[in-house]
Design a protein around this motif. Sequence first.
Motif, mmCIF file in Angstrom:
data_model
loop_
_atom_site.group_PDB
_atom_site.id
_atom_site.type_symbol
_atom_site.label_atom_id
_atom_site.label_comp_id
_atom_site.label_asym_id
_atom_site.label_seq_id
_atom_site.Cartn_x
_atom_site.Cartn_y
_atom_site.Cartn_z
ATOM 1 N N CYS A 28 -31.608 12.478 5.173
ATOM 2 C CA CYS A 28 -30.333 11.983 5.710
ATOM 3 C C CYS A 28 -29.885 10.680 5.078
ATOM 4 N N VAL A 29 -30.644 10.152 4.122
ATOM 5 C CA VAL A 29 -30.271 8.894 3.495
ATOM 6 C C VAL A 29 -29.158 9.170 2.502
ATOM 7 N N ARG A 30 -27.989 8.603 2.758
ATOM 8 C CA ARG A 30 -26.814 8.932 1.964
ATOM 9 C C ARG A 30 -26.443 7.863 0.942
ATOM 10 N N GLY A 31 -26.748 6.605 1.242
ATOM 11 C CA GLY A 31 -26.210 5.557 0.401
ATOM 12 C C GLY A 31 -24.749 5.319 0.760
ATOM 13 N N THR A 32 -24.108 4.422 0.049
ATOM 14 C CA THR A 32 -22.744 4.052 0.365
ATOM 15 C C THR A 32 -21.840 4.213 -0.844
ATOM 16 N N ASP A 33 -20.748 4.915 -0.664
ATOM 17 C CA ASP A 33 -19.720 5.014 -1.681
ATOM 18 C C ASP A 33 -18.694 3.938 -1.381
ATOM 19 N N ASP A 34 -18.715 2.853 -2.147
ATOM 20 C CA ASP A 34 -17.870 1.704 -1.844
ATOM 21 C C ASP A 34 -16.387 2.055 -1.862
ATOM 22 N N ALA A 35 -15.981 2.907 -2.802
ATOM 23 C CA ALA A 35 -14.567 3.263 -2.903
ATOM 24 C C ALA A 35 -14.104 4.025 -1.669
ATOM 25 N N VAL A 36 -14.921 4.966 -1.210
ATOM 26 C CA VAL A 36 -14.560 5.739 -0.022
ATOM 27 C C VAL A 36 -14.515 4.836 1.199
ATOM 28 N N GLU A 37 -15.488 3.945 1.318
ATOM 29 C CA GLU A 37 -15.512 3.031 2.463
ATOM 30 C C GLU A 37 -14.290 2.123 2.463
ATOM 31 N N ALA A 38 -13.872 1.671 1.280
ATOM 32 C CA ALA A 38 -12.695 0.811 1.190
ATOM 33 C C ALA A 38 -11.438 1.558 1.621
ATOM 34 N N GLU A 39 -11.326 2.813 1.246
ATOM 35 C CA GLU A 39 -10.167 3.616 1.650
ATOM 36 C C GLU A 39 -10.158 3.824 3.161
ATOM 37 N N ARG A 40 -11.324 4.123 3.721
ATOM 38 C CA ARG A 40 -11.412 4.308 5.176
ATOM 39 C C ARG A 40 -11.026 3.026 5.906
ATOM 40 N N ALA A 41 -11.500 1.894 5.389
ATOM 41 C CA ALA A 41 -11.192 0.613 6.035
ATOM 42 C C ALA A 41 -9.697 0.322 5.991
ATOM 43 N N ALA A 42 -9.055 0.635 4.871
ATOM 44 C CA ALA A 42 -7.614 0.400 4.745
ATOM 45 C C ALA A 42 -6.839 1.271 5.721
ATOM 46 N N LEU A 43 -7.184 2.545 5.801
ATOM 47 C CA LEU A 43 -6.512 3.450 6.733
ATOM 48 C C LEU A 43 -6.715 3.001 8.176
ATOM 49 N N THR A 45 10.060 -0.126 10.449
ATOM 50 C CA THR A 45 9.001 -1.062 10.074
ATOM 51 C C THR A 45 7.832 -0.287 9.473
ATOM 52 N N ASN A 46 7.362 -0.766 8.339
ATOM 53 C CA ASN A 46 6.139 -0.182 7.815
ATOM 54 C C ASN A 46 5.038 -1.222 7.792
ATOM 55 N N VAL A 47 3.832 -0.735 7.775
ATOM 56 C CA VAL A 47 2.636 -1.557 7.864
ATOM 57 C C VAL A 47 1.693 -1.069 6.772
ATOM 58 N N GLY A 48 1.148 -1.981 5.976
ATOM 59 C CA GLY A 48 0.310 -1.522 4.873
ATOM 60 C C GLY A 48 -0.916 -2.376 4.630
ATOM 61 N N THR A 49 -1.933 -1.745 4.073
ATOM 62 C CA THR A 49 -3.136 -2.427 3.598
ATOM 63 C C THR A 49 -3.534 -1.817 2.261
ATOM 64 N N ALA A 50 -3.822 -2.660 1.299
ATOM 65 C CA ALA A 50 -4.269 -2.198 -0.018
ATOM 66 C C ALA A 50 -5.789 -2.221 -0.096
ATOM 67 N N VAL A 51 -6.349 -1.323 -0.886
ATOM 68 C CA VAL A 51 -7.776 -1.389 -1.184
ATOM 69 C C VAL A 51 -8.004 -2.530 -2.164
ATOM 70 N N PRO A 52 -9.205 -3.092 -2.219
ATOM 71 C CA PRO A 52 -9.476 -4.140 -3.205
ATOM 72 C C PRO A 52 -9.188 -3.645 -4.618
ATOM 73 N N GLY A 53 -8.575 -4.499 -5.428
ATOM 74 C CA GLY A 53 -8.272 -4.131 -6.801
ATOM 75 C C GLY A 53 -7.080 -3.210 -6.959
ATOM 76 N N ALA A 54 -6.221 -3.134 -5.949
ATOM 77 C CA ALA A 54 -5.065 -2.229 -5.986
ATOM 78 C C ALA A 54 -4.173 -2.548 -7.182
ATOM 79 N N THR A 55 -3.639 -1.498 -7.807
ATOM 80 C CA THR A 55 -2.765 -1.675 -8.961
ATOM 81 C C THR A 55 -1.395 -1.030 -8.791
ATOM 82 N N ASP A 56 -1.273 -0.053 -7.883
ATOM 83 C CA ASP A 56 0.031 0.545 -7.630
ATOM 84 C C ASP A 56 0.096 1.029 -6.195
#
Length: 309
Positions: free
Chosen positions: A124-139, A164-175
């Motif tokens: 069950c040891v999965r490790g962490t996918d930083d990109a996926v975690e960052a997307e989840r945190a933004a959402l 009104t819109n509300v937004g959060t970017a992932v770290p290193g966002a470019t577009d």
Amino acid sequence: MTLRFPSEIVVERFLPTVRAELAIELDERGLTQQEIADHLGVSQAAVSQYVGGDTPIEERFAEDDRFRATVETIADGFAAGTMDGYEALGELLALIRAFEDRGPICAVHEEEMPALDGIGCDLCVRGTDDAVEAERAALAAVRRASRRLANARGIATHIPNVGTNVGTAVPGATDETDVAAVPGRLQTVGSRVIVPADPEFGASQRVAETILAATSIDPETRGALNLATSDELLAAAREQGYDPLQFEAGYENREQRLRERFDKRGEVPRVIYHDGTFGIPPVTYVLGETATDAAERAIELLRQATEEA
């Protein structure tokens, strides 16, 4: 060797324990048994058993500090109306993942399947996918911010005609596809504010370009939202120690123009605004580290603006 799956431990031991503990916490916060049943997806009779202590619980789960913190977070959110089932499910799934990774679920699994004991099982040891975690945190940040805005008293009068819109970017966002926002924007229906959909990436242009301009100067500023510009709102911002930055309303090259203004000031202001122009209504942007941070700041500004109106 008898096969036992970790998922069986989750269903048979973790789920009854977390439901029972949540029922007790919600009962202490004054919710009715039917309200608790609706939140937990069970019958009112089941809630009565949970609250009455008639459901066996797994102490190794219930006594864990991470378990207690998660249960209290969800109970507080349900009771205050600031958390929905989706967010609660996310909290619980994160806890399950932690418990399966050398945690209490792993311990119970080894106990019920002795052949695993001592072999260093890492199924069950999965490790962490930083990109996926960052997307989840933004959402998650956008979802929380939207709900808090929708529930804020008097917010409807400050929603611009465009919404009104509300937004959060992932770290290193470019577009803008790196910025989570609400499709269709928050809209007013009478005195209510409606959140039309769950957040998605690429669902905003104007808020996204504001965030992208900000994060290019200050990578920690990755959240923003827009409100209708008003003298009361700007006065509240100044009284709370902000120095609102005015910029031209036109859409052409706005991101680049904002980047240059931020760079010239030497920081990213927490409040920026324009007075509108032909076809573009006056809008104020409130910025923060995330959408949630921006929403909390906006709600405090609106509270003061309403008091002084």
